[in-house]
Design a protein around this motif. Structure first.
Motif, PDB file in Angstrom:
ATOM      1  N   UNK A   1      -2.274   2.270   3.831  1.00  0.00           N
ATOM      2  CA  UNK A   1      -2.823   3.258   2.927  1.00  0.00           C
ATOM      3  C   UNK A   1      -2.462   4.715   3.382  1.00  0.00           C
ATOM      4  N   UNK A   2      -2.019   5.231   2.274  1.00  0.00           N
ATOM      5  CA  UNK A   2      -1.670   6.888   2.676  1.00  0.00           C
ATOM      6  C   UNK A   2      -2.940   7.747   2.361  1.00  0.00           C
TER       7      UNK A   2
ATOM      8  N   UNK B   1      11.012   5.885  -1.901  1.00  0.00           N
ATOM      9  CA  UNK B   1       9.949   4.779  -2.063  1.00  0.00           C
ATOM     10  C   UNK B   1       9.201   4.602  -3.070  1.00  0.00           C
ATOM     11  N   UNK B   2       8.001   3.918  -2.867  1.00  0.00           N
ATOM     12  CA  UNK B   2       7.113   4.014  -4.167  1.00  0.00           C
ATOM     13  C   UNK B   2       5.755   3.675  -3.468  1.00  0.00           C
ATOM     14  N   UNK B   3       4.691   4.085  -4.249  1.00  0.00           N
ATOM     15  CA  UNK B   3       3.175   3.929  -3.991  1.00  0.00           C
ATOM     16  C   UNK B   3       2.363   3.248  -5.218  1.00  0.00           C
ATOM     17  N   UNK B   4       1.378   2.763  -4.931  1.00  0.00           N
ATOM     18  CA  UNK B   4       0.661   2.552  -6.129  1.00  0.00           C
ATOM     19  C   UNK B   4      -0.760   3.196  -5.990  1.00  0.00           C
TER      20      UNK B   4
ATOM     21  N   UNK C   1      -4.124   5.715  -2.196  1.00  0.00           N
ATOM     22  CA  UNK C   1      -2.871   5.641  -2.414  1.00  0.00           C
ATOM     23  C   UNK C   1      -2.364   4.739  -1.469  1.00  0.00           C
ATOM     24  N   UNK C   2      -1.553   3.706  -1.942  1.00  0.00           N
ATOM     25  CA  UNK C   2      -1.056   2.619  -0.884  1.00  0.00           C
ATOM     26  C   UNK C   2       0.422   2.562  -1.199  1.00  0.00           C
ATOM     27  N   UNK C   3       0.882   2.402   0.149  1.00  0.00           N
ATOM     28  CA  UNK C   3       2.679   2.402   0.131  1.00  0.00           C
ATOM     29  C   UNK C   3       2.834   1.155  -0.584  1.00  0.00           C
TER      30      UNK C   3
ATOM     31  N   UNK D   1       8.917   4.155   3.028  1.00  0.00           N
ATOM     32  CA  UNK D   1       8.710   5.302   1.924  1.00  0.00           C
ATOM     33  C   UNK D   1       8.552   6.847   2.791  1.00  0.00           C
ATOM     34  N   UNK D   2       9.108   7.755   2.368  1.00  0.00           N
ATOM     35  CA  UNK D   2       9.142   8.869   2.806  1.00  0.00           C
ATOM     36  C   UNK D   2       8.226   9.912   1.665  1.00  0.00           C
ATOM     37  N   UNK D   3       7.350  10.621   2.544  1.00  0.00           N
ATOM     38  CA  UNK D   3       6.480  11.611   1.847  1.00  0.00           C
ATOM     39  C   UNK D   3       6.578  12.875   2.492  1.00  0.00           C
ATOM     40  N   UNK D   4       6.841  14.037   1.610  1.00  0.00           N
ATOM     41  CA  UNK D   4       7.025  15.328   2.298  1.00  0.00           C
ATOM     42  C   UNK D   4       5.377  15.652   2.120  1.00  0.00           C
ATOM     43  N   UNK D   5       4.874  16.389   3.081  1.00  0.00           N
ATOM     44  CA  UNK D   5       3.277  16.526   3.052  1.00  0.00           C
ATOM     45  C   UNK D   5       3.306  18.257   3.328  1.00  0.00           C
TER      46      UNK D   5
END
Ligand code: WNU
Length: 152
Positions: free
Chosen positions: A46-47, A63-66, A104-106, A111-115
């Motif tokens: 979970x993001x 990457x990708x998230x749902x 938001x689930x990876x 997966x790389x996220x800029x925060x």
């Protein structure tokens, strides 16, 4: 060795390609890059959790998230959409000053996220009226589709 400058250039040119940020002046974009954090996620993590407080905005760099959301008549949160590279999320809690409105689930390993934190998000959006108007409208549209989903 990967220098700070190389990192800066890499994210700068990536952010240039994110449609949301297309109109931002160069120095603004450079500032965002300076205050970015990068978070890494594995499939299934979970993001963002619906109902929790949140103070961050995310841009997917790899990457990708749902996106899932609790839905009347269903025991489990239902999948709404998939987001990939260049997509972003987490703006709604910041703009509506509310808790997170979806999960938001990876969905892909590494997966790389800029925060971007709330202060920097406000600086990014607040000083750029078109972006502010665009996001506000989009967030209102999300609220309407949330209602629609839960009505029928
Ligand atoms: C949706 N309903 C809700 C998405 C991302 C960016 C934009 C759509 Cl501009 P938050 C949960 C996040 C939320 C949104 C994202 O999930 N989200 C949605 C929906 O239909 N949220 N309520 N679709 S993907 C998306 C438009 O970013 O922000 O902070 O956390 O509430």
């Amino acid at each position: 060795m990967r220098t700070t400058q190389a990192r800066h250039e890499e994210y700068f040119s990536f952010l240039r390609s994110v449609s949301l940020l297309r109109g931002l002046p160069e120095e603004k974009l450079a500032k965002i890059v300076d205050c970015l954090e990068v978070d890494y996620f594995e499939k299934g993590e979970h993001i963002i959790r619906e109902g929790e407080e949140g103070n961050t905005f995310f841009i997917i760099a790899k990457g990708e998230v749902i996106v899932t959301q609790s839905t009347e008549g269903f025991a489990e949160p239902q999948e709404i959409k998939t987001l990939g590279v260049g997509d972003y999320f987490g703006e709604k809690a910041l703009i509506s000053e509310d808790v997170r409105s979806a999960n938001i689930i990876c969905s892909e390993n590494d997966t790389h996220c800029l925060v971007v934190d709330r202060d920097n998000f406000n600086q990014m959006v607040g000083t750029y009226e078109e972006l502010q108007a665009y996001l506000k409208e989009y967030v209102e549209e999300l609220s309407r589709s949330d209602e629609r989903r839960n009505i029928d």
